[in-house]
Design an enzyme around this catalytic site. Structure first.
Site, PDB file in Angstrom:
ATOM      1  N   CYS A 183      10.950  -4.424   2.147  1.00  0.00           N
ATOM      2  CA  CYS A 183      10.883  -5.535   3.118  1.00  0.00           C
ATOM      3  C   CYS A 183      10.247  -6.788   2.520  1.00  0.00           C
ATOM      4  O   CYS A 183      10.466  -7.892   3.015  1.00  0.00           O
ATOM      5  CB  CYS A 183      10.099  -5.108   4.352  1.00  0.00           C
ATOM      6  SG  CYS A 183      10.888  -3.742   5.200  1.00  0.00           S
ATOM      7  N   HIS A 243       8.362 -11.714   8.248  1.00  0.00           N
ATOM      8  CA  HIS A 243       9.263 -10.566   8.207  1.00  0.00           C
ATOM      9  C   HIS A 243       9.402 -10.043   9.636  1.00  0.00           C
ATOM     10  O   HIS A 243       8.414  -9.895  10.348  1.00  0.00           O
ATOM     11  CB  HIS A 243       8.672  -9.497   7.289  1.00  0.00           C
ATOM     12  CG  HIS A 243       9.416  -8.199   7.364  1.00  0.00           C
ATOM     13  ND1 HIS A 243      10.795  -8.126   7.266  1.00  0.00           N
ATOM     14  CD2 HIS A 243       8.986  -6.916   7.547  1.00  0.00           C
ATOM     15  CE1 HIS A 243      11.166  -6.865   7.367  1.00  0.00           C
ATOM     16  NE2 HIS A 243      10.097  -6.115   7.544  1.00  0.00           N
ATOM     17  N   ASN A 286      15.128  -5.181  12.315  1.00  0.00           N
ATOM     18  CA  ASN A 286      14.473  -5.286  11.002  1.00  0.00           C
ATOM     19  C   ASN A 286      15.548  -5.162   9.917  1.00  0.00           C
ATOM     20  O   ASN A 286      16.127  -4.091   9.741  1.00  0.00           O
ATOM     21  CB  ASN A 286      13.433  -4.160  10.887  1.00  0.00           C
ATOM     22  CG  ASN A 286      12.667  -4.198   9.576  1.00  0.00           C
ATOM     23  OD1 ASN A 286      13.060  -4.892   8.638  1.00  0.00           O
ATOM     24  ND2 ASN A 286      11.588  -3.454   9.506  1.00  0.00           N
TER      25      ASN A 286
HETATM   26  O1  UT7 Z   1       9.627  -3.292   7.791  1.00  0.00           O
HETATM   27  C1  UT7 Z   1       8.712  -2.403   7.309  1.00  0.00           C
HETATM   28  C2  UT7 Z   1       7.517  -2.397   8.110  1.00  0.00           C
HETATM   29  N1  UT7 Z   1       7.695  -1.567   9.274  1.00  0.00           N
HETATM   30  C3  UT7 Z   1       6.999  -1.842  10.314  1.00  0.00           C
HETATM   31  O2  UT7 Z   1       6.289  -2.812  10.319  1.00  0.00           O
HETATM   32  C4  UT7 Z   1       7.058  -0.884  11.491  1.00  0.00           C
HETATM   33  C5  UT7 Z   1       5.702  -0.804  12.090  1.00  0.00           C
HETATM   34  N2  UT7 Z   1       5.622   0.095  13.251  1.00  0.00           N
HETATM   35  C6  UT7 Z   1       6.160  -0.181  14.441  1.00  0.00           C
HETATM   36  O3  UT7 Z   1       6.821  -1.195  14.609  1.00  0.00           O
HETATM   37  C7  UT7 Z   1       5.861   0.748  15.592  1.00  0.00           C
HETATM   38  O4  UT7 Z   1       4.863   1.658  15.211  1.00  0.00           O
HETATM   39  C8  UT7 Z   1       7.108   1.517  16.077  1.00  0.00           C
HETATM   40  C9  UT7 Z   1       8.055   0.588  16.804  1.00  0.00           C
HETATM   41  C10 UT7 Z   1       7.818   2.174  14.902  1.00  0.00           C
HETATM   42  C11 UT7 Z   1       6.722   2.628  17.080  1.00  0.00           C
HETATM   43  O5  UT7 Z   1       5.965   2.097  18.142  1.00  0.00           O
HETATM   44  P1  UT7 Z   1       4.627   2.828  18.625  1.00  0.00           P
HETATM   45  O6  UT7 Z   1       4.136   2.078  19.778  1.00  0.00           O
HETATM   46  O7  UT7 Z   1       3.745   2.929  17.410  1.00  0.00           O
HETATM   47  O8  UT7 Z   1       5.160   4.222  19.110  1.00  0.00           O
HETATM   48  P2  UT7 Z   1       4.893   5.696  18.534  1.00  0.00           P
HETATM   49  O9  UT7 Z   1       5.580   5.907  17.235  1.00  0.00           O
HETATM   50  O10 UT7 Z   1       3.439   6.010  18.591  1.00  0.00           O
HETATM   51  O11 UT7 Z   1       5.645   6.569  19.619  1.00  0.00           O
HETATM   52  C12 UT7 Z   1       5.248   6.528  21.014  1.00  0.00           C
HETATM   53  C13 UT7 Z   1       6.161   7.445  21.807  1.00  0.00           C
HETATM   54  C14 UT7 Z   1       6.308   8.841  21.209  1.00  0.00           C
HETATM   55  O12 UT7 Z   1       6.366   9.756  22.273  1.00  0.00           O
HETATM   56  P3  UT7 Z   1       5.048  10.619  22.696  1.00  0.00           P
HETATM   57  O13 UT7 Z   1       4.695  11.392  21.459  1.00  0.00           O
HETATM   58  O14 UT7 Z   1       4.016   9.599  23.054  1.00  0.00           O
HETATM   59  O15 UT7 Z   1       5.541  11.444  23.834  1.00  0.00           O
HETATM   60  C15 UT7 Z   1       7.641   8.814  20.541  1.00  0.00           C
HETATM   61  O16 UT7 Z   1       8.253  10.072  20.439  1.00  0.00           O
HETATM   62  O17 UT7 Z   1       7.491   6.900  21.849  1.00  0.00           O
HETATM   63  C16 UT7 Z   1       8.434   7.909  21.452  1.00  0.00           C
HETATM   64  N3  UT7 Z   1       9.568   7.257  20.806  1.00  0.00           N
HETATM   65  C17 UT7 Z   1      10.657   6.828  21.447  1.00  0.00           C
HETATM   66  N4  UT7 Z   1      11.007   6.864  22.745  1.00  0.00           N
HETATM   67  C18 UT7 Z   1      12.187   6.328  23.096  1.00  0.00           C
HETATM   68  C19 UT7 Z   1       9.704   6.963  19.483  1.00  0.00           C
HETATM   69  N5  UT7 Z   1      10.877   6.337  19.265  1.00  0.00           N
HETATM   70  C20 UT7 Z   1      11.484   6.256  20.469  1.00  0.00           C
HETATM   71  C21 UT7 Z   1      12.712   5.716  20.896  1.00  0.00           C
HETATM   72  N6  UT7 Z   1      13.016   5.764  22.207  1.00  0.00           N
HETATM   73  N7  UT7 Z   1      13.577   5.126  20.047  1.00  0.00           N
END
Ligand code: UT7
Length: 322
Positions: free
Chosen positions: A113, A249, A279
């Site tokens: 990225c 980014h 992204n």
């Molecule tokens: O470009 C390279 C750099 N990358 C980044 O900068 C990415 C950085 N990270 C992020 O943008 C965020 O951490 C994410 C968007 C990837 C995830 O958001 P989050 O608020 O950190 O969510 P999480 O991974 O902690 O997941 C929360 C919940 C989980 O369920 P439980 O365990 O709380 O029941 C996941 O299973 O959301 C669930 N979940 C989804 N639900 C519906 C994860 N993906 C999805 C989805 N749809 N697509």
């Protein structure tokens, strides 16, 4: 003083737009979760006949046209990508051949990225050293090809596309010189298992799929980006309040908000395309830059900060006057 002056930008997206609702038909997700957690509403996905090099070439042609130059006058091509057409040769050479500037320096950069920022840093050094006079820096990706389409935590986050800029070595002095004023780059391999692809020529022999511990990456991103932006400001002696536009980014709208807040920068100065493009890794910064220059928000004379952070970890920032 010799500086790398931006004289043209261009971008290209695949034909096919894929809104969140379409993904919800394939994996257990929904528009509300994606939009709320990431700000993403849409992404573009490459068809079989659209490749990293074809998108890169299309973006490059637009940048060359915007710059009003002949492709044959380019003597350096730097293509940032983590999804090259082939393991080798460098996709930059495929773009070079399509543009007809054969014979010049052409190579790929792998910094995921942050690849476009790394490309800017390398091209700027080469232009200022006299190794080249006119550079094409491209960020281009087809991340859709390395996504695990059964992993809802990652497949909804990425899209395909390309962005390009033409940099020209020019003598710029005075109080408000145009061009790249400062670039800072970093990497920390201690975190490479937080965002990686589980394949490659020397390990599995396969291309592999993207794996990410999103929450951890998020936490590091906000801290690292604020730090590197302040390093660039310190090097130039300018203040955050002097910046006209932040072109970050585009990984997650919440990272953009948190970074701007940490710097005390108003949200209106932040260019946001993550809602439409998702992204696009190395392509995201030049795609956003081109969007804001094309629609007239970024104007000649504006002070623009570019920044990115991603797999490696690798991160960086660059300040330029348009
Ligand atoms: O470009 C390279 C750099 N990358 C980044 O900068 C990415 C950085 N990270 C992020 O943008 C965020 O951490 C994410 C968007 C990837 C995830 O958001 P989050 O608020 O950190 O969510 P999480 O991974 O902690 O997941 C929360 C919940 C989980 O369920 P439980 O365990 O709380 O029941 C996941 O299973 O959301 C669930 N979940 C989804 N639900 C519906 C994860 N993906 C999805 C989805 N749809 N697509």
């Amino acid at each position: 003083m010799l500086r790398s002056v931006l004289i043209g930008t261009g971008s290209a997206l695949p034909r096919r737009a894929v809104p969140n609702a379409e993904l919800a038909e394939k994996v257990d997700t929904n528009d509300e979760w994606i939009a709320e957690r990431t700000g993403i509403r849409n992404r573009y996905i490459a068809d079989d006949d659209e490749t990293t090099s074809s998108l890169a070439t299309a973006a490059a042609l637009k940048a060359i046209e915007a710059a009003g130059i002949e492709a044959a006058t380019i003597d350096l091509i730097v293509l940032a990508t983590a999804t090259p057409d082939q393991t080798f040769p460098a996709s930059a050479t495929i773009v070079q051949n399509a543009l007809g500037c054969n014979g010049c320096i052409a190579f790929d950069i792998s910094a995921v990225c942050s690849g476009f920022l790394y490309g800017i840093g390398v091209a700027d050094s080469m232009l200022r050293s006299g190794a080249a006079k006119r550079a094409l820096v491209i960020g281009a990706e087809t991340f859709s090809r390395i996504l695990d389409w059964e992993d809802r935590a990652t497949c909804v986050l990425f899209g395909d596309g390309a962005g390009a800029v033409v940099l020209d070595a020019r003598d710029e002095s005075g109080d408000a010189p145009r061009g790249i004023l400062a670039t800072r780059l970093h990497a920390d391999g201690a975190h490479n298992q937080l965002l990686y692809v589980d394949g490659g020529p020397s390990t599995t022999g396969t291309v592999g799929h993207l794996r990410m511990k999103g929450r951890e990456v998020f936490r590091h991103a906000v801290v690292n980006l604020a730090t590197v932006l302040n390093e660039v400001m310190a090097e130039t002696g300018l203040e955050i309040s002097d910046i006209d536009w932040l072109v970050p980014h585009q990984a997650n709208a919440r990272i953009l908000d948190a970074t701007a807040k940490k710097l005390g920068m108003p949200a209106e100065k932040v260019i946001v395309t993550v809602d439409q493009h998702a992204n696009t890794s190395a392509a995201s910064v030049p795609l956003a830059l081109d969007a804001a220059i094309t629609d007239g928000r970024i104007k000649p004379g504006d002070l623009v900060m570019l920044e990115a952070m991603g797999g490696g970890f690798a991160w960086g920032a660059s300040l330029l006057r348009i």
